[in-house]
Design an enzyme around this catalytic site. Structure first.
Site, PDB file in Angstrom:
ATOM      1  N   GLY A  49      -3.803  50.515  38.567  1.00 46.11           N
ATOM      2  CA  GLY A  49      -3.739  49.552  37.469  1.00 46.11           C
ATOM      3  C   GLY A  49      -3.839  50.222  36.111  1.00 46.11           C
ATOM      4  O   GLY A  49      -3.507  49.639  35.082  1.00 46.11           O
ATOM      5  N   ARG A  50      -4.346  51.438  36.122  1.00 49.66           N
ATOM      6  CA  ARG A  50      -4.436  52.161  34.852  1.00 49.66           C
ATOM      7  C   ARG A  50      -4.384  53.668  35.070  1.00 49.66           C
ATOM      8  O   ARG A  50      -4.881  54.439  34.247  1.00 49.66           O
ATOM      9  CB  ARG A  50      -5.719  51.783  34.120  1.00 49.66           C
ATOM     10  N   LYS A  82      -5.686  58.667  33.673  1.00 51.39           N
ATOM     11  CA  LYS A  82      -6.400  57.413  33.909  1.00 51.39           C
ATOM     12  C   LYS A  82      -6.688  56.745  32.560  1.00 51.39           C
ATOM     13  O   LYS A  82      -7.410  57.306  31.738  1.00 51.39           O
ATOM     14  CB  LYS A  82      -7.699  57.684  34.677  1.00 51.39           C
ATOM     15  N   ASP A  95      -6.038  45.733  31.113  1.00 47.15           N
ATOM     16  CA  ASP A  95      -5.216  46.203  30.004  1.00 47.15           C
ATOM     17  C   ASP A  95      -4.672  47.609  30.230  1.00 47.15           C
ATOM     18  O   ASP A  95      -4.003  48.174  29.368  1.00 47.15           O
ATOM     19  CB  ASP A  95      -6.020  46.158  28.693  1.00 47.15           C
ATOM     20  N   GLY A  96      -4.998  48.197  31.379  1.00 39.82           N
ATOM     21  CA  GLY A  96      -4.484  49.531  31.666  1.00 39.82           C
ATOM     22  C   GLY A  96      -5.204  50.639  30.913  1.00 39.82           C
ATOM     23  O   GLY A  96      -4.802  51.801  30.974  1.00 39.82           O
ATOM     24  N   ARG A 154      -7.188  63.473  35.746  1.00 39.70           N
ATOM     25  CA  ARG A 154      -7.852  63.933  36.968  1.00 39.70           C
ATOM     26  C   ARG A 154      -6.849  64.519  37.938  1.00 39.70           C
ATOM     27  O   ARG A 154      -5.654  64.223  37.869  1.00 39.70           O
ATOM     28  CB  ARG A 154      -8.668  62.803  37.589  1.00 39.70           C
ATOM     29  N   ARG A 203      -5.542  56.521  49.367  1.00 39.77           N
ATOM     30  CA  ARG A 203      -6.849  55.947  49.722  1.00 39.77           C
ATOM     31  C   ARG A 203      -6.771  55.219  51.060  1.00 39.77           C
ATOM     32  O   ARG A 203      -5.689  54.906  51.536  1.00 39.77           O
ATOM     33  CB  ARG A 203      -7.248  54.900  48.648  1.00 39.77           C
ATOM     34  N   ASP A 260     -10.609  50.832  48.565  1.00 35.30           N
ATOM     35  CA  ASP A 260      -9.592  51.368  47.642  1.00 35.30           C
ATOM     36  C   ASP A 260     -10.130  52.563  46.859  1.00 35.30           C
ATOM     37  O   ASP A 260      -9.375  53.211  46.141  1.00 35.30           O
ATOM     38  CB  ASP A 260      -9.105  50.273  46.680  1.00 35.30           C
ATOM     39  N   ASP A 307     -12.841  58.098  42.076  1.00 36.00           N
ATOM     40  CA  ASP A 307     -13.043  56.901  41.260  1.00 36.00           C
ATOM     41  C   ASP A 307     -14.491  56.761  40.806  1.00 36.00           C
ATOM     42  O   ASP A 307     -15.253  55.922  41.298  1.00 36.00           O
ATOM     43  CB  ASP A 307     -12.587  55.630  42.002  1.00 36.00           C
TER      44      ASP A 307
HETATM   45  P1  AMP Z   1     -12.079  50.170  40.161  1.00 40.06           P
HETATM   46  O1  AMP Z   1     -13.149  49.178  40.404  1.00 40.06           O
HETATM   47  O2  AMP Z   1     -12.173  50.897  38.840  1.00 40.06           O
HETATM   48  O3  AMP Z   1     -11.872  51.120  41.305  1.00 40.06           O
HETATM   49  O4  AMP Z   1     -10.736  49.343  40.008  1.00 40.06           O
HETATM   50  C1  AMP Z   1     -10.265  48.438  40.966  1.00 40.06           C
HETATM   51  C2  AMP Z   1      -8.854  48.076  40.651  1.00 40.06           C
HETATM   52  O5  AMP Z   1      -8.756  47.530  39.346  1.00 40.06           O
HETATM   53  C3  AMP Z   1      -7.869  49.231  40.676  1.00 40.06           C
HETATM   54  O6  AMP Z   1      -6.663  48.742  41.154  1.00 40.06           O
HETATM   55  C4  AMP Z   1      -7.773  49.616  39.218  1.00 40.06           C
HETATM   56  O7  AMP Z   1      -6.581  50.283  38.936  1.00 40.06           O
HETATM   57  C5  AMP Z   1      -7.859  48.283  38.535  1.00 40.06           C
HETATM   58  N1  AMP Z   1      -8.396  48.351  37.163  1.00 40.06           N
HETATM   59  C6  AMP Z   1      -9.670  48.573  36.779  1.00 40.06           C
HETATM   60  N2  AMP Z   1      -9.776  48.518  35.446  1.00 40.06           N
HETATM   61  C7  AMP Z   1      -8.542  48.265  34.956  1.00 40.06           C
HETATM   62  C8  AMP Z   1      -7.992  48.068  33.643  1.00 40.06           C
HETATM   63  N3  AMP Z   1      -8.734  48.153  32.543  1.00 40.06           N
HETATM   64  N4  AMP Z   1      -6.669  47.810  33.550  1.00 40.06           N
HETATM   65  C9  AMP Z   1      -5.909  47.707  34.648  1.00 40.06           C
HETATM   66  N5  AMP Z   1      -6.353  47.856  35.884  1.00 40.06           N
HETATM   67  C10 AMP Z   1      -7.658  48.125  36.052  1.00 40.06           C
HETATM   68 MG    MG Z   2     -10.694  52.369  42.072  1.00 41.25          MG
END
Ligand code: AMP
Ligand code: MG
Length: 505
Positions: free
Chosen positions: A105-106, A129, A141-142, A192, A199, A268, A278
């Site tokens: 997502g980002r 990232k 917001d990516g 990174r 995953r 994930d 992560d």
């Molecule tokens: P995480 O909990 O950081 O492992 O994220 C879980 C999911 O949410 C993953 O698919 C990430 O890519 C997505 N994600 C987390 N934060 C953001 C963000 N600010 N914008 C877009 N995707 C996000």
């Molecule tokens: Mg993650």
């Protein structure tokens, strides 16, 4: 080791970055696995910190760190000629519940760079990232904020310094562009690197979408590229599951041994290579509490310190479920997973013996270890300081115990345990000097305490990046005494007890 790509790069770091020899191994998978896209540029990026050790892995000369090309490339504003950026799709179980499609997502993959000193296939994939939205951003917001990016950067390199399998961090850059979290915060991009970012959730994605062909393609890709030694196995998919379970157990044993808590062990976030991946609301155990929850968002304590080994196993079961159509029979999946617990136990046991400076095993060792944890728990003793100071214990001189003993509120409990420990040392005729040397090489003096990261973050938020660099240098050598950095090895200050780390990033 630095290998100039051609003579022009010796004098021109910009050209060297532009010509980084990116390969595209992941993109050999069919288009359904990813989306090609460009990062979204950030205004006026600046370098916050870069890791020379990580750069060396991919033959990037630290002289390039301050070049415009380096900063712009690793912010996503400039794309090296050979890079073909993409974001990958995956799914996952979050907090034990099927969450459906997630994905990068980002994070945006630039490609893979040769990394001759790393294990086969001798490449590291490079991901930005926080480089902008992707089709998998959902409501996000990516972007990533400075705070979480510095934490990921420092912890990646700290874990590498501890010798624990992890993704690496090349650098972190920042921009004054604001994004909204609980309050507006400035953005950053952490770059990174890992041989692969695939995953457990990458497999679950195809399993739960009932796409057996893609599931098999992914498993074949992982085996051929990352586990080629398993290819000739009678059932390579079963062998893959068994090996991933083993590596995961191994990684989590190493987490437990240094008091590392990941905080968000969703499927994930579980690497198919058994790498710590992560970094979010992670923490290192300070005042010992087996039930400690480092992630403020995890109210039920699913990912508490004591739960991590079990959750690792739960996650391997989730992977086993996803691989079932390839493996064949439920019994074969169970057989592959059966190795997790004994492997974890054996590795944990070996690590704890090393932490205690015991060169042999003996009846009663588990009772000795249980009694130690009970005393640490009752007195909420600082985990890192305890083991480091334990290395200074004199086998025959309890009068010199004070620095260790003083960590305990309940000193009689410590004294009682120390009697047992000394008897055990006597039993194997342990030498103080030899034991201390061995213990200092396994019990780190420096870990990334939350408050240390917090101090570096607050300075960085005021544009002073020196503390990030200082912490990086300290944490790269966590077993060294570094007397000039003694305060970094001390107990956290009182204000640190109010620090809370959530999933917000
Ligand atoms: P995480 O909990 O950081 O492992 O994220 C879980 C999911 O949410 C993953 O698919 C990430 O890519 C997505 N994600 C987390 N934060 C953001 C963000 N600010 N914008 C877009 N995707 C996000
Ligand atoms: Mg993650």
């Amino acid at each position: 080791m630095t290998v100039p790509i051609d003579s022009a790069t010796v004098t021109d770091p910009d050209a060297a970055v532009d010509r980084l020899p990116f390969g595209q191994a992941f993109a050999a998978l069919p288009p359904a696995f990813f989306t090609r896209l460009q990062p979204t540029p950030l205004p006026a990026p600046y370098l916050i910190c870069a890791s020379a050790a990580a750069a060396a892995l991919v033959s990037v000369d630290p002289a390039a760190f301050s070049s415009a090309a380096f900063i712009e490339t690793f912010t996503g504003n400039r794309i090296p000629t050979a890079a073909q950026p993409l974001a990958a799709v995956y799914s996952g179980h979050q907090f034990g519940v099927w969450a459906g499609q997630l994905g990068d997502g980002r994070a945006i993959l630039l490609g893979d760079l040769p990394a001759p000193s790393t294990p086969a296939p001798h490449v590291l994939e490079v991901q930005l990232k926080g480089a902008g939205a992707t089709p998998y951003s959902r409501m996000g917001d990516g972007r990533a904020v400075l705070r979480s990016s510095i934490r990921e950067f420092l912890c990646s390199e700290a874990m590498a310094g501890l010798g624990i399998p992890t993704s690496r961090a090349l650098c972190v850059t920042g921009s004054d562009q604001l994004v909204m979290r609980e309050t507006p915060e400035t953005t950053a991009v952490a770059t990174r690197m890992a041989p692969s970012f695939i995953r457990f959730g990458s497999f679950e994605h195809w399993y739960y979408n009932d796409r057996p062909q893609e599931l098999r393609l992914l498993a074949d890709h992982v085996i051929d590229r990352l586990y080629p030694q398993l290819r000739n196995n009678a059932n390579p998919y079963q062998a893959l599951l068994a090996e991933v379970a083993r590596r995961t157990a191994d990684m989590i044993a190493q987490w437990q041994a240094v008091g590392f808590m990941h905080g968000v062990m969703n499927t994930d976030n579980m690497s198919i290579l058994g790498l710590t991946l992560d970094y979010g609301p992670f923490g290192f155990m300070e005042a010992f509490d087996a039930r400690h929850i480092c992630n403020h968002t995890d109210q039920g304590g699913r990912y508490s310190y004591a739960m991590q080994p079990q959750i690792g196993q739960w996650n391997c079961f989730a992977l086993g479920q996803a691989l079932l159509p390839l493996i064949g029979e439920v019994e074969d999946v169970q057989e592959a997973l059966a190795g997790y617990q004994p492997h974890f136990k054996a590795r944990m046991d070996a690590l704890l013996h090393a932490k205690l400076g015991l060169a042999t095993t003996a009846d009663g060792d588990s009772a000795l270890i249980d009694a130690m944890f009970a005393a640490l728990q009752a007195s909420h003793v600082d985990f890192t300081l305890f083991f480091r100071r334990l290395g200074n214990l004199r086998r025959d001189d309890p009068l010199q115990d004070a620095p260790l003993r003083d960590l305990f509120i309940d000193r009689t409990a410590f004294d009682a345990w120390a009697v047992q420990y000394r008897a055990r040392l006597l039993q194997e005729d342990s030498s103080d000097l030899v034991r201390k040397l061995a213990m200092d090489a396994t019990n780190p003096k420096y870990v990334l305490r939350n408050y240390l990261a917090q101090v570096a973050i607050e300075k960085a938020q005021n544009k002073d990046f020196t503390e990030v660099a200082r912490l990086l240098a300290i944490l790269e050598k966590p077993f060294d005494e570094q007397p000039e950095h003694e305060p970094y090895a001390g107990l956290p200050p009182d204000w640190a007890s109010h620090l809370e780390v959530s999933c917000s990033s």
